[in-house]
Design a protein around this motif. Structure first.
Motif, PDB file in Angstrom:
ATOM      1  N   ASN A  89      37.562 -25.213  58.607  1.00 53.52           N
ATOM      2  CA  ASN A  89      38.932 -25.707  58.599  1.00 53.52           C
ATOM      3  C   ASN A  89      39.879 -24.823  59.411  1.00 53.52           C
ATOM      4  O   ASN A  89      41.076 -24.755  59.127  1.00 53.52           O
ATOM      5  N   ALA A  90      39.341 -24.128  60.420  1.00 48.38           N
ATOM      6  CA  ALA A  90      40.188 -23.292  61.275  1.00 48.38           C
ATOM      7  C   ALA A  90      41.238 -24.173  61.960  1.00 48.38           C
ATOM      8  O   ALA A  90      40.897 -25.221  62.525  1.00 48.38           O
ATOM      9  N   PRO A  91      42.510 -23.778  61.910  1.00 51.95           N
ATOM     10  CA  PRO A  91      43.563 -24.624  62.484  1.00 51.95           C
ATOM     11  C   PRO A  91      43.370 -24.859  63.979  1.00 51.95           C
ATOM     12  O   PRO A  91      42.966 -23.948  64.721  1.00 51.95           O
ATOM     13  N   THR A  92      43.625 -26.069  64.413  1.00 52.95           N
ATOM     14  CA  THR A  92      43.656 -26.369  65.843  1.00 52.95           C
ATOM     15  C   THR A  92      44.767 -25.540  66.483  1.00 52.95           C
ATOM     16  O   THR A  92      45.834 -25.350  65.913  1.00 52.95           O
ATOM     17  N   ARG A  93      44.519 -25.044  67.669  1.00 49.00           N
ATOM     18  CA  ARG A  93      45.436 -24.122  68.331  1.00 49.00           C
ATOM     19  C   ARG A  93      46.761 -24.798  68.690  1.00 49.00           C
ATOM     20  O   ARG A  93      46.882 -26.022  68.722  1.00 49.00           O
ATOM     21  N   THR A  94      47.757 -23.958  68.994  1.00 53.88           N
ATOM     22  CA  THR A  94      49.059 -24.412  69.484  1.00 53.88           C
ATOM     23  C   THR A  94      49.352 -23.703  70.799  1.00 53.88           C
ATOM     24  O   THR A  94      49.219 -22.477  70.898  1.00 53.88           O
ATOM     25  N   ASP A 101      64.427 -23.451  85.388  1.00 53.34           N
ATOM     26  CA  ASP A 101      64.578 -23.074  86.802  1.00 53.34           C
ATOM     27  C   ASP A 101      63.499 -23.715  87.672  1.00 53.34           C
ATOM     28  O   ASP A 101      62.934 -23.079  88.570  1.00 53.34           O
ATOM     29  N   ASP A 102      63.197 -24.996  87.398  1.00 57.05           N
ATOM     30  CA  ASP A 102      62.202 -25.745  88.173  1.00 57.05           C
ATOM     31  C   ASP A 102      60.811 -25.123  88.116  1.00 57.05           C
ATOM     32  O   ASP A 102      60.007 -25.294  89.024  1.00 57.05           O
ATOM     33  N   ARG A 103      60.520 -24.401  87.037  1.00 60.37           N
ATOM     34  CA  ARG A 103      59.204 -23.796  86.868  1.00 60.37           C
ATOM     35  C   ARG A 103      58.665 -24.116  85.482  1.00 60.37           C
ATOM     36  O   ARG A 103      59.431 -24.288  84.531  1.00 60.37           O
ATOM     37  N   ALA A 104      57.342 -24.170  85.387  1.00 61.30           N
ATOM     38  CA  ALA A 104      56.672 -24.369  84.102  1.00 61.30           C
ATOM     39  C   ALA A 104      55.836 -23.135  83.790  1.00 61.30           C
ATOM     40  O   ALA A 104      55.005 -22.713  84.596  1.00 61.30           O
ATOM     41  N   THR A 105      56.085 -22.526  82.629  1.00 61.76           N
ATOM     42  CA  THR A 105      55.331 -21.361  82.182  1.00 61.76           C
ATOM     43  C   THR A 105      54.491 -21.761  80.979  1.00 61.76           C
ATOM     44  O   THR A 105      55.015 -22.315  80.010  1.00 61.76           O
ATOM     45  N   GLU A 106      53.185 -21.488  81.046  1.00 64.20           N
ATOM     46  CA  GLU A 106      52.269 -21.867  79.978  1.00 64.20           C
ATOM     47  C   GLU A 106      51.924 -20.663  79.105  1.00 64.20           C
ATOM     48  O   GLU A 106      51.538 -19.605  79.616  1.00 64.20           O
ATOM     49  N   LEU A 107      52.056 -20.806  77.797  1.00 66.23           N
ATOM     50  CA  LEU A 107      51.594 -19.816  76.829  1.00 66.23           C
ATOM     51  C   LEU A 107      50.408 -20.431  76.103  1.00 66.23           C
ATOM     52  O   LEU A 107      50.568 -21.359  75.307  1.00 66.23           O
ATOM     53  N   VAL A 108      49.210 -19.938  76.398  1.00 61.24           N
ATOM     54  CA  VAL A 108      47.985 -20.586  75.945  1.00 61.24           C
ATOM     55  C   VAL A 108      47.348 -19.795  74.812  1.00 61.24           C
ATOM     56  O   VAL A 108      47.030 -18.611  74.961  1.00 61.24           O
ATOM     57  N   GLU A 109      47.159 -20.441  73.680  1.00 55.99           N
ATOM     58  CA  GLU A 109      46.396 -19.874  72.577  1.00 55.99           C
ATOM     59  C   GLU A 109      44.936 -20.286  72.756  1.00 55.99           C
ATOM     60  O   GLU A 109      44.636 -21.470  72.953  1.00 55.99           O
ATOM     61  N   GLU A 110      44.033 -19.345  72.704  1.00 52.15           N
ATOM     62  CA  GLU A 110      42.621 -19.669  72.866  1.00 52.15           C
ATOM     63  C   GLU A 110      42.112 -20.453  71.655  1.00 52.15           C
ATOM     64  O   GLU A 110      42.588 -20.277  70.529  1.00 52.15           O
ATOM     65  N   ALA A 111      41.147 -21.315  71.886  1.00 55.27           N
ATOM     66  CA  ALA A 111      40.575 -22.123  70.814  1.00 55.27           C
ATOM     67  C   ALA A 111      39.768 -21.260  69.856  1.00 55.27           C
ATOM     68  O   ALA A 111      39.205 -20.230  70.232  1.00 55.27           O
ATOM     69  N   SER A 112      39.692 -21.703  68.605  1.00 57.99           N
ATOM     70  CA  SER A 112      38.912 -20.987  67.593  1.00 57.99           C
ATOM     71  C   SER A 112      37.419 -21.166  67.820  1.00 57.99           C
ATOM     72  O   SER A 112      36.969 -22.102  68.497  1.00 57.99           O
ATOM     73  N   HIS A 113      36.652 -20.273  67.244  1.00 57.74           N
ATOM     74  CA  HIS A 113      35.193 -20.346  67.289  1.00 57.74           C
ATOM     75  C   HIS A 113      34.729 -21.671  66.698  1.00 57.74           C
ATOM     76  O   HIS A 113      35.253 -22.140  65.677  1.00 57.74           O
ATOM     77  N   LEU A 114      33.755 -22.293  67.354  1.00 58.63           N
ATOM     78  CA  LEU A 114      33.170 -23.528  66.846  1.00 58.63           C
ATOM     79  C   LEU A 114      31.722 -23.240  66.470  1.00 58.63           C
ATOM     80  O   LEU A 114      30.944 -22.737  67.291  1.00 58.63           O
ATOM     81  N   SER A 115      31.365 -23.546  65.246  1.00 57.86           N
ATOM     82  CA  SER A 115      30.034 -23.192  64.751  1.00 57.86           C
ATOM     83  C   SER A 115      28.947 -24.039  65.404  1.00 57.86           C
ATOM     84  O   SER A 115      29.205 -25.120  65.947  1.00 57.86           O
ATOM     85  N   GLU A 116      27.725 -23.546  65.330  1.00 51.21           N
ATOM     86  CA  GLU A 116      26.592 -24.295  65.869  1.00 51.21           C
ATOM     87  C   GLU A 116      26.435 -25.627  65.152  1.00 51.21           C
ATOM     88  O   GLU A 116      26.136 -26.652  65.784  1.00 51.21           O
ATOM     89  N   ALA A 117      26.676 -25.632  63.836  1.00 50.89           N
ATOM     90  CA  ALA A 117      26.551 -26.873  63.066  1.00 50.89           C
ATOM     91  C   ALA A 117      27.585 -27.905  63.517  1.00 50.89           C
ATOM     92  O   ALA A 117      27.273 -29.095  63.681  1.00 50.89           O
TER      93      ALA A 117
END
Length: 310
Positions: A89-94, A101-117
């Protein structure tokens, strides 16, 4: 779903809650007050599926979600989804997009670990839906815990054309399975194949096809893209000149438009890339990623320029 319906099956493992904020000016180290904030579901596969839905294509999306943020993503997408709810139940990232000023800045949260199952459950879901699909669209990076050959495995298992938008090892390994089309940008192609930094888009497309892709589309942002077909014919596609509001998600809109035109409307691959380029430009005119207005697409389509590359 009927096998006769041109169902496009979209798969992505890194969805996100996307917060988009506009600022009159943005100053690092200062208090910045947003003039507008919008929160949407996003992620590359989400964006592709949403644009396809807007265009009127039958679409199905498979993705992992978790936590309250995952429920937000699920509830804000108005098309068919198969959700693999993470066992931990790890939360989906935000992720956040800051516009100023005519620019887009991205702040990226990395995705959580996904189990083999959980990964195996996703693979099983994809295999179960493939018989009803016309094309399989694989988009985005892979979260920690997922093997780099995840896309390659699905490409090999699919009996329908596969379109891949990935980078690094997942792209390189997928090429061995001869996908119908790959769609990296120039920098991603250079990195995935270890090409010289000076390699142009055509050189990247040639290297991608030599490594296994049946067709290759290599984008260069405002400079457009180069399409190299399996017949060895190359075209440069030049986008319309626009003043972008938010360019994030334009590559996803391009992929969606291409899929819709080629696999639903049965247009040629070249005409479909042209239509996808109009969708990418239309995405730039909206506040949030992976959103197009069909009237904008239709207006921009005539402004897309095709040039033969020798």
């Amino acid at each position: 779903m009927s096998k006769l319906a041109p169902v496009i099956l979209c798969v992505g493992l890194t969805p996100t809650v996307q917060r988009t904020q506009r600022f009159a000016h943005l100053m690092l180290g200062e208090v910045n007050r947003a003039t507008e904030t919008t929160t949407t579901a996003s992620g590359k596969a989400v964006n592709v599926a949403r644009v396809l839905h807007t265009l009127g294509a039958p679409v199905s999306l498979i993705q992992p979600l978790g936590g309250g943020s995952g429920h937000f993503v699920h509830e804000n997408l108005p098309f068919e989804q198969e959700i693999i709810w993470a066992q931990d139940n790890a939360p989906t990232r935000t992720c956040c997009t800051l516009l100023s000023d005519d620019r887009a800045t991205e702040l990226v949260e990395e995705a959580s670990h996904l189990s083999e199952a959980d990964t195996e459950r996703i693979i099983a879901a994809v295999l179960a839906k493939l018989p009803a699909a016309t094309v399989l669209a694989l988009s985005g990076s892979l979260p920690p815990g997922v093997a780099s050959d995840f896309y390659a495995h699905l490409c090999t298992a699919a009996s329908v054309p596969v379109v891949v938008d990935a980078q690094k090892a997942p792209l390189r390994l997928a090429l061995c399975a001869q996908p119908y089309l790959v769609k990296p940008n120039r920098q991603e192609a250079v990195a995935a194949l270890g090409l010289p930094e000076s390699t142009d888009a055509l050189g990247c497309a040639q290297a991608l096809c030599a490594a296994g892709a049946q067709n290759a589309l290599v984008s260069e942002g405002k400079a457009g893209a180069v399409l190299l077909t399996g017949e060895g014919v190359a075209w440069r596609i030049l986008p319309p000149e626009i003043t972008p509001l938010n360019p994030i998600g334009s590559g996803d809109a391009l992929m969606a438009g291409l899929l819709f035109s080629h696999f639903v409307q049965q247009e040629t691959l070249l005409n479909s890339v042209r239509f996808g380029t109009a969708c990418a430009a239309a995405n730039c005119l909206t506040l949030t990623s992976g959103v197009v207005h069909p009237e904008d697409v239709n207006q921009l389509l005539s402004q897309v320029v095709l040039e033969s590359v020798q």
